[in-house]
Scaffold this active site. Structure first.
Site, PDB file in Angstrom:
ATOM      1  N   ARG A  18      75.927  99.895  36.975  1.00 15.56           N
ATOM      2  CA  ARG A  18      76.367  98.924  37.969  1.00 15.56           C
ATOM      3  C   ARG A  18      77.365  99.500  38.966  1.00 15.56           C
ATOM      4  NH1 ARG A  18      75.868  93.298  36.897  1.00 15.56           N
ATOM      5  NH2 ARG A  18      77.132  93.065  38.786  1.00 15.56           N
ATOM      6  N   HIS A  43      78.881 114.141  25.931  1.00 16.77           N
ATOM      7  CA  HIS A  43      77.855 115.143  26.211  1.00 16.77           C
ATOM      8  C   HIS A  43      77.500 115.063  27.694  1.00 16.77           C
ATOM      9  CE1 HIS A  43      74.012 117.308  24.631  1.00 16.77           C
ATOM     10  NE2 HIS A  43      74.209 117.588  25.912  1.00 16.77           N
ATOM     11  N   ARG A  45      75.908 115.966  31.140  1.00 13.22           N
ATOM     12  CA  ARG A  45      74.728 116.712  31.568  1.00 13.22           C
ATOM     13  C   ARG A  45      74.850 117.038  33.049  1.00 13.22           C
ATOM     14  NH1 ARG A  45      72.649 113.923  27.056  1.00 13.22           N
ATOM     15  NH2 ARG A  45      71.350 115.277  25.785  1.00 13.22           N
ATOM     16  N   GLU A  70      80.006 118.265  23.933  1.00 12.46           N
ATOM     17  CA  GLU A  70      78.706 118.862  23.647  1.00 12.46           C
ATOM     18  C   GLU A  70      78.012 119.247  24.948  1.00 12.46           C
ATOM     19  OE1 GLU A  70      77.490 116.161  19.730  1.00 12.46           O
ATOM     20  OE2 GLU A  70      76.492 115.837  21.656  1.00 12.46           O
ATOM     21  N   HIS A 190      72.673 113.004  15.218  1.00  8.76           N
ATOM     22  CA  HIS A 190      71.456 112.583  15.912  1.00  8.76           C
ATOM     23  C   HIS A 190      70.680 111.585  15.059  1.00  8.76           C
ATOM     24  CE1 HIS A 190      69.050 113.184  19.574  1.00  8.76           C
ATOM     25  NE2 HIS A 190      68.082 112.692  18.834  1.00  8.76           N
ATOM     26  N   ASP A 191      70.655 110.347  15.523  1.00 11.47           N
ATOM     27  CA  ASP A 191      69.934 109.243  14.882  1.00 11.47           C
ATOM     28  C   ASP A 191      70.512 108.843  13.529  1.00 11.47           C
ATOM     29  OD1 ASP A 191      68.321 109.012  17.064  1.00 11.47           O
ATOM     30  OD2 ASP A 191      66.559 109.945  16.164  1.00 11.47           O
ATOM     31  N   GLY A 213      76.484 108.103  18.264  1.00  7.13           N
ATOM     32  CA  GLY A 213      76.648 107.371  19.505  1.00  7.13           C
ATOM     33  C   GLY A 213      75.651 106.251  19.686  1.00  7.13           C
ATOM     34  N   HIS A 214      74.382 106.602  19.890  1.00  3.87           N
ATOM     35  CA  HIS A 214      73.372 105.603  20.251  1.00  3.87           C
ATOM     36  C   HIS A 214      73.292 104.479  19.224  1.00  3.87           C
ATOM     37  CE1 HIS A 214      69.722 104.099  22.191  1.00  3.87           C
ATOM     38  NE2 HIS A 214      69.223 103.948  20.979  1.00  3.87           N
TER      39      HIS A 214
END
Length: 237
Positions: A18, A43, A45, A70, A190-191, A213-214
């Site tokens: 937003r 992380h 990018r 990361e 991761h996951d 995180g996710h």
């Protein structure tokens, strides 16, 4: 104790969707630590689609626990890490257009490159971790680069665990033990989620830190951020 480092990339994604500064990334990082989180992971990018390089600098004064950055050690990333001097840098072999991390390093093929980068970070007093698949020769290769730690890439474990295949933990446990025998610290990420984190923690020797995180942010939409941070901490105990 296994430390919980919360990856706040998804908070930055929501903010950027937003424009403006809602949600406030710095306040979220501060609150996560207030809620008991033992580290903050970002992380960034190259396209800055979630974490911006400026965020990495701004967070330096906010993160009083472990600060983990990361990324793929391209020149801009190396410059950023050397300037910010986080507690830890986790090297991840992401392609520029990668949606998320999807593989660990080939620590044998890229030994010379990794060794050079890690030496640079070590000279600045920054702990290094290498993102790796649960393959024993890659753990041995990580040792030869001079890395302080490995981060086990846990996507395969997570996808198999949800199917009921608990045997998928075996290569992770074996690689963790090998790392310990070689004198390397063990991280993972991761996951990982509330559903699988306790089983993973109970079966991985010497697990020092998980970066989540996710799943954590997604779970927090339903259960609340403070509550979810403490649910992870409880399972990690």
């Amino acid at each position: 104790m296994t430390k919980l480092s919360v990856n706040i990339n998804k908070i930055a994604t929501l903010r950027n969707s937003r424009g403006g500064n809602t949600p406030d990334l710095l306040k979220v990082a501060s609150d996560i630590q207030k809620f008991g989180g033992e580290g903050i992971t970002i992380h960034p990018r190259p396209d800055e689609r979630h974490i911006k390089y400026k965020d990495a600098y701004d967070l330096k004064s906010i993160v009083h626990t472990e600060y983990n950055i990361e990324g793929n050690p391209i020149p801009n990333f190396i410059e950023l890490v050397q300037a910010v001097k986080p507690t830890q840098v986790t090297l991840v072999p992401d392609a520029v257009d990668a949606i998320t991390s999807d593989a660990g390093w080939d620590t044998i093929t890229h030994k010379s490159f990794l060794k050079e980068v890690i030496s640079e970070f070590a000279s600045n007093g920054i702990r290094t971790s290498i993102f790796v698949d649960p393959i024993e020769k890659m753990i041995e290769g990580a040792k030869d680069t001079g890395a302080d730690r490995i981060e086990l890439y846990t996507e395969t474990f997570a996808s198999e665990y949800v199917k009921g295949n608990t045997a998928s933990i075996k290569p992770y446990a074996e690689c963790a033990q090998l790392a310990i025998d070689l004198g390397i610290g063990v991280n993972a990420g991761h996951d990982l989620s509330l559903d699988n984190i306790q089983f993973f923690k109970e079966n991985i020797p010497g697990l020092l830190e998980v970066s989540i995180g996710h799943a954590l942010i997604s779970e927090s939409i339903y259960l609340g951020l403070e509550n979810v941070v403490n649910m992870y901490l409880h399972r990690l105990k």
